[in-house]
Design an enzyme around this catalytic site. Structure first.
Site, PDB file in Angstrom:
ATOM      1  N   HIS A 257       0.837  -1.206   0.000  1.00 39.18           N
ATOM      2  CA  HIS A 257       0.000   0.000   0.000  1.00 39.18           C
ATOM      3  C   HIS A 257       0.874   1.259   0.000  1.00 39.18           C
ATOM      4  O   HIS A 257       0.679   2.181  -0.802  1.00 39.18           O
ATOM      5  CB  HIS A 257      -0.915  -0.028   1.229  1.00 39.18           C
ATOM      6  CG  HIS A 257      -1.676   1.235   1.480  1.00 39.18           C
ATOM      7  ND1 HIS A 257      -3.036   1.345   1.285  1.00 39.18           N
ATOM      8  CD2 HIS A 257      -1.279   2.459   1.936  1.00 39.18           C
ATOM      9  CE1 HIS A 257      -3.436   2.564   1.595  1.00 39.18           C
ATOM     10  NE2 HIS A 257      -2.384   3.265   1.997  1.00 39.18           N
ATOM     11  N   GLU A 258       1.844   1.291   0.911  1.00 41.08           N
ATOM     12  CA  GLU A 258       2.683   2.478   1.031  1.00 41.08           C
ATOM     13  C   GLU A 258       3.575   2.678  -0.190  1.00 41.08           C
ATOM     14  O   GLU A 258       3.806   3.805  -0.631  1.00 41.08           O
ATOM     15  CB  GLU A 258       3.528   2.388   2.306  1.00 41.08           C
ATOM     16  CG  GLU A 258       2.724   2.368   3.601  1.00 41.08           C
ATOM     17  CD  GLU A 258       1.870   3.615   3.779  1.00 41.08           C
ATOM     18  OE1 GLU A 258       2.226   4.681   3.224  1.00 41.08           O
ATOM     19  OE2 GLU A 258       0.831   3.530   4.465  1.00 41.08           O
ATOM     20  N   HIS A 261       1.838   4.469  -2.877  1.00 37.69           N
ATOM     21  CA  HIS A 261       1.907   5.930  -2.719  1.00 37.69           C
ATOM     22  C   HIS A 261       3.223   6.461  -3.271  1.00 37.69           C
ATOM     23  O   HIS A 261       3.256   7.471  -3.987  1.00 37.69           O
ATOM     24  CB  HIS A 261       1.779   6.306  -1.241  1.00 37.69           C
ATOM     25  CG  HIS A 261       0.393   6.219  -0.695  1.00 37.69           C
ATOM     26  ND1 HIS A 261      -0.698   6.763  -1.326  1.00 37.69           N
ATOM     27  CD2 HIS A 261      -0.081   5.642   0.455  1.00 37.69           C
ATOM     28  CE1 HIS A 261      -1.793   6.541  -0.614  1.00 37.69           C
ATOM     29  NE2 HIS A 261      -1.446   5.856   0.464  1.00 37.69           N
ATOM     30  N   HIS A 338      -6.555   8.431  -1.150  1.00 36.13           N
ATOM     31  CA  HIS A 338      -7.109   7.086  -0.963  1.00 36.13           C
ATOM     32  C   HIS A 338      -8.495   7.024  -1.590  1.00 36.13           C
ATOM     33  O   HIS A 338      -9.138   8.049  -1.829  1.00 36.13           O
ATOM     34  CB  HIS A 338      -7.237   6.747   0.529  1.00 36.13           C
ATOM     35  CG  HIS A 338      -5.935   6.698   1.262  1.00 36.13           C
ATOM     36  ND1 HIS A 338      -5.507   7.718   2.074  1.00 36.13           N
ATOM     37  CD2 HIS A 338      -4.969   5.744   1.300  1.00 36.13           C
ATOM     38  CE1 HIS A 338      -4.326   7.404   2.590  1.00 36.13           C
ATOM     39  NE2 HIS A 338      -3.970   6.215   2.122  1.00 36.13           N
TER      40      HIS A 338
END
Length: 755
Positions: A257-258, A261, A338
């Protein structure tokens, strides 16, 4: 000889006492981890000019007239992205550091298989931002005249970028041919790289913030001239890597997930998305996408082409000309980085990540990278996504979540029900990210798939737990005699776990106590000998296989990741294999008779091996469990690099972890600890039987590689004798410890765990 020294040390006594302690495993219990990317992302990001001289495959024609004979597009020049990872400050011990590196390396490997970019030519060298004034005329026009006061280098979030990764920095006059001062020399840069990733694990202020459950956070710190991130940073909070808190699957998903980003899934970069195409003489032209985020149907949405196409198809909103993209998270009028949690619940890129089997790498999320213009995407790694499927254009709005009998939202907070996937019971809850909507949240104890042996909170009425159970809404009771059966009409439906079955045509059957009943979608059915009803869920949900991301990685993809699930008893002929036996104190023999449970146990063992060693999943082959001998056996395939060197590192790493008592797997509420590991090198086309005589196993930490030197033979014999002597000493010390602690023997109690 190092083994001899270690075994003679006082560590032996420590290990003995540890063996007598009760095992504790503190899991994350499904609590959602929160992402703080929008709070830490940089507001002003430096741009690095990158060389994208295109590499053309043999046969490409440079002449535009010839090129038309072959339909060459810009896609022909994209190559799998290359990430170079650099590890810095680690507030972890050796074992925890290795686990972290394993998680990072697996996430990076997945990204390199999913995403392709135009490859950077030559070394990637990041620019410096220390210039205060540049010359506006003269022979050195555009060069730096004065530096920022107290300039001390470049930073990527909390980390100072190494000088070797940075361009030089000099000061110039308006007339001299040479710089007046060289502040920093030009670094070598990083070769064969499209993105540099800096990794740390230290207790920063974000990690220790009160009220937040932060596992990791990441950002980008350099962009190329087209807006694509070319340098990023991630910090994994060290507390999450501790032995008792470590949950490999959840940390892997959080890291992924990170990193998404850091790769560009950011509200600040949505406006930098581009459409690029090939022009004559193989030059690339890009034009910006306009208004990528705008208000559609009462919500702020991302409305790029592929994203809109997949969103419209999934939710069934296909009105002509509609820019029906996914709703973005907002804080007042500010768009965040998000998906909106009510619209895209269970997606990897919502603000919070729940349990791994409830989190999906969905096609809509990967389409964002596709629409950026920076990436091409391999969709083979996406999972089928179920949240809101076919629910129409108003789904996810506040008005839609208030509709009664919704399969996705609930109304009465704190009431018990079923998670929308029906693999878990749940409790109706809300969160600040759901803007007034309520959903059924679940924790580990709510799983219908846990082994019946560890069921401690069933309310009876025919509940059944295991791999063949799902959650059904029910108000069954045992009202008998003169009590009115109609009294159950006033009882609320609650989530209960029952055995189920789906036939080839999608018909659902539910088993309550000893009675199987057909359960048509949307109807309420009664069950013999009990009062009340069971509500029948959608067959598409209840009968779905729900492959987790880890199943996708295990089962194989077009580019060859594969771990064999069906363990054949036929001898396997291989070349350059390392044969590995891991002996456990005990094994979950209850899984032996169930192919599903056995497969699950295989997977948790594989996960433990990957967490403790730096190998790829594709190298593990033909895993077998010898239940009666408490042994897990597998073959380690040859890697691309020199095999003997890699095998030695693998044996040393795994041997240290096992010998220290730190190799264990959590399964169905219990912890199973390894006690020994042995190896056998196969360097010719040797038949490897699945069941071998125990005499073929070698002592832990030693490999029976054929020796071609008398010196090696002598050393081997001496080492074996030393190990035998030491084993006798260990047994004597262990017996002494056990005798002194006989009245306080080890307690073996099942505890909740995350596998």
């Amino acid at each position: 000889m190092l083994m001899t020294i270690n075994l003679l040390s006082p560590v032996v006594m420590t290990i003995c006492w540890v063996l007598l302690l009760m095992l504790f495993f503190v899991c994350l219990d499904g609590a959602c981890s929160t992402c703080v990317f929008d709070a830490i992302k940089p507001s002003d990001v430096a741009v690095t000019q990158v060389n994208y001289t295109l590499r053309r495959e043999p046969g490409f024609a440079e002449d535009a007239r010839l090129r038309r004979k072959r339909d060459i597009t810009i896609d022909d020049f994209f190559r799998p992205i290359r990430l170079s990872t650099f590890f810095f400050k680690m507030e972890l011990d050796v074992s925890e550091t290795e686990k972290l590196k394993s998680v990072i390396n697996r996430a990076v490997s997945l990204i390199e298989k999913m995403l392709s970019v135009l490859p950077v030519e030559g070394p990637l060298l990041l620019n410096r931002t220390g210039c205060k004034f540049t010359l506006v005329e003269g022979i050195n026009e555009g060069k730096c005249f004065a530096a920022v006061k107290n300039y001390r280098g470049e930073f990527c979030s909390d980390l100072q970028i190494p000088d070797d990764h940075l361009d030089g920095f000099s000061l110039w006059s308006d007339s001299d041919l040479m710089p007046t001062s060289v502040l920093y020399n030009r670094g070598d840069g990083v070769n064969n790289t499209d993105l540099i990733l800096y990794v740390q694990s230290f207790a920063s202020s974000q990690c220790t913030a009160d009220g937040l459950n932060i596992i990791a956070y990441a950002t980008y710190c350099r962009l190329d001239q087209n807006g694509r991130p070319v340098a990023g940073y991630i910090n994994i909070c060290p507390e999450m890597m501790r032995q008792n808190d470590f949950n490999d699957e959840k940390i892997f998903l959080t890291v992924l997930h990170e990193l998404f980003h850091a790769l560009g899934f950011s509200s600040d970069l949505f406006g930098s998305f581009k459409e690029c195409f090939l022009t004559g003489n193989f030059s690339i032209t890009c034009r910006p996408l306009l208004r990528t985020v705008r208000s559609v149907r009462g919500a702020r949405r991302l409305v790029t082409n592929r994203v809109v196409e997949l969103t419209s198809k999934h939710f069934g909103c296909n009105s002509s000309g509609s820019d029906f993209g996914p709703i973005l998270q907002t804080d007042g009028s500010v768009v965040k980085s998000h998906w909106d949690a009510a619209f895209m619940q269970s997606s990897l890129m919502t603000p919070t990540i729940s349990q791994p089997h409830m989190t999906f790498l969905d096609p809509i999320t990967l389409a964002v990278f596709e629409d950026s213009g920076w990436y091409r995407v391999n969709h083979a790694y996406t999972q089928e996504y179920y949240w809101g499927k076919g629910q129409g254009c108003d789904f996810g709005l506040s008005s839609s979540c208030l509709m009664p009998d919704s399969a996705y939202f609930c109304q009465q907070q704190s009431s018990p029900g079923c998670h929308f996937l029906h693999k878990d019971r749940g409790t109706c809850l809300s969160s600040p990210f759901l803007h007034g909507c309520n959903i059924y949240e679940s924790h580990l104890k709510d799983s219908c798939n846990r082994h019946p042996e560890f069921n401690t909170d069933s309310d009876g009425f025919g509940e059944s737990f295991g791999e063949t159970s799902r959650c059904f809404l029910s108000n069954l009771t045992q009202v008998t005699g003169d009590e009115l059966a109609s009294s159950t009409a006033d009882l609320d439906l609650v989530g209960r776990c029952y055995a189920y079955s789906c036939n080839a045509t999608g018909h659902v059957y539910v088993k309550v106590e000893d009675n199987w009943s057909h359960c048509p979608e949307g109807l309420f059915i009664e069950v013999p000998n009990l009062n009340g009803v069971v509500k029948c869920p959608a067959s598409e949900i209840i009968c779905s296989d729900f492959r987790s991301l880890f199943d996708v990685l295990m089962e194989g993809t077009p580019d060859g990741i594969h771990v064999t699930r069906d363990r054949s008893t036929t001898p396997h002929h291989c070349e350059n294999l390392l044969e590995v036996d891991i002996t456990f104190e005990s094994l979950p023999t209850f899984a032996q008779g169930s192919s599903q449970l056995a497969k699950m146990f295989h997977d948790v063992v594989i996960s433990a091996i990957l967490s403790n060693t730096n190998i790829s999943v594709g190298r593990i082959e033909n895993m077998s469990v010898l239940w009666s001998q408490d042994i897990v056996w597998f073959a380690l395939k040859k890697p691309a690099q020199k095999f003997m060197e890699d095998s030695s590192h693998f044996m040393e790493t795994l041997g240290k972890v096992v010998n220290a008592g730190n190799f264990s797997v959590s399964f169905s509420g219990s912890v199973y600890r390894a006690t020994a590991v042995s190896y056998r090198q196969i360097s010719s086309r040797t038949s490897i039987p699945r069941h071998r005589d125990s005499s073929t196993a070698v002592n832990p930490g030693l490999s029976s590689v054929p020796s071609h030197s008398g010196i090696i033979l002598v050393i081997t014999v001496v080492s074996i004798i030393a190990v035998v002597i030491l084993l006798v000493i260990v047994i004597l010390v262990f017996r002494y410890c056990c005798l002194t602690r006989r009245s306080k023997g080890p307690q073996n109690q099942p505890v909740d765990s995350v596998a």
